[in-house]
Write an enzyme that holds these catalytic residues in place. Structure first.
Site, PDB file in Angstrom:
ATOM      1  N   ARG A  40       0.827  -1.216   0.000  1.00  0.00           N
ATOM      2  CA  ARG A  40       0.000   0.000   0.000  1.00  0.00           C
ATOM      3  C   ARG A  40       0.861   1.267   0.000  1.00  0.00           C
ATOM      4  NH1 ARG A  40      -4.501  -1.873   4.478  1.00  0.00           N
ATOM      5  NH2 ARG A  40      -5.160  -3.739   3.365  1.00  0.00           N
ATOM      6  N   CYS A  41       1.899   1.245  -0.761  1.00  0.00           N
ATOM      7  CA  CYS A  41       2.880   2.331  -0.795  1.00  0.00           C
ATOM      8  C   CYS A  41       2.831   3.010  -2.160  1.00  0.00           C
ATOM      9  CB  CYS A  41       4.272   1.722  -0.542  1.00  0.00           C
ATOM     10  SG  CYS A  41       5.652   2.872  -0.642  1.00  0.00           S
ATOM     11  N   GLY A  42       3.232   4.254  -2.207  1.00  0.00           N
ATOM     12  CA  GLY A  42       3.326   4.949  -3.490  1.00  0.00           C
ATOM     13  C   GLY A  42       4.313   4.286  -4.439  1.00  0.00           C
ATOM     14  N   THR A  44       4.658   0.970  -4.601  1.00  0.00           N
ATOM     15  CA  THR A  44       4.193  -0.397  -4.849  1.00  0.00           C
ATOM     16  C   THR A  44       4.234  -0.782  -6.331  1.00  0.00           C
ATOM     17  OG1 THR A  44       2.889  -0.419  -2.825  1.00  0.00           O
ATOM     18  CG2 THR A  44       2.275  -2.019  -4.514  1.00  0.00           C
TER      19      THR A  44
END
Length: 164
Positions: A40-42, A44
Site C-alpha cells: 500500500r505504498c506509493g 508499490t
C-alpha cells in the site's frame, strides 16, 4: 556456521511467505536483489519493474527477493496469504517473497542489520528510510550497493549486468 563477515548474506536465513525455509546460502553463485516491499505504498508499482528484472536476468543468475515490511506508514498490514495474493493478482510476481520482517530497530531481521551496516545510505546512515529500498549483492554474497526507494528497478539494469 561461518560468520557474516566471511559468508556475506549467505550466512542468513528467513522464511518465505508460504512458510518454507529461505536459506540465502542456497543462492551462492547468484546475484541477489533484496528489497523491502509493501502493498500500500506509493512505490508499490515497482513490483512490476522488479518482476521485469526477474524475467530478464533470472535465467542469467539474478535472484530477486522481496521482504514485506510494515514499518513505514503501516503500508503492509496484511498477513502472508493477503500479501501473496496481492502480489500475484496485481503484478504477477513470480520472484521469491519472504515472510514479513522488520528492517529497522531492535526487531530488525539480522539480514537487514547486516545489509544496512555493509552498504550504508546517504551520509553514512544505516537505517532503511522507506519501502522499496534495494540492496544488490554479488555472487559471493557481498553487498555491493544500496538504492533508494525512488530509484526505479529498471535503473539497476546496468549494475546487474556488471555483476552477471
Amino acid at each position: 556456521m561461518s560468520s557474516a563477515a566471511e559468508q556475506g548474506v549467505h550466512a542468513f536465513e528467513a522464511s518465505t511467505l508460504a512458510g518454507a525455509p529461505l536459506r540465502l546460502a542456497d543462492f551462492a553463485g547468484k546475484v541477489l536483489l533484496i528489497v523491502n516491499t509493501a502493498s500500500r505504498c506509493g512505490f508499490t508499482p515497482q513490483y512490476a519493474g522488479l518482476q521485469t528484472l526477474h524475467d530478464t536476468y533470472g535465467p542469467r543468475g539474478l535472484v530477486v527477493i522481496g521482504f514485506p515490511c510494515n514499518q513505514f506508514g503501516a503500508q503492509e498490514p496484511g498477513g502472508a496469504d493477503e500479501i501473496a495474493g496481492f502480489c500475484q493478482r496485481n503484478y504477477g510476481v513470480g520472484f521469491i517473497m519472504a515472510d514479513k520482517v522488520e528492517v529497522n530497530g531492535a526487531g530488525a531481521h539480522p539480514l537487514f542489520r547486516y545489509l544496512t551496516s555493509a552498504v550504508p545510505g546517504v551520509l553514512g546512515t544505516e537505517a532503511v528510510k522507506w519501502n522499496f529500498t534495494k540492496f544488490l549483492v554479488d555472487r559471493a554474497g557481498r553487498p555491493v550497493s544500496r538504492h533508494a526507494p525512488t530509484t526505479p528497478p529498471a535503473a539497476l539494469a546496468r549494475h546487474i549486468e556488471a555483476l552477471l
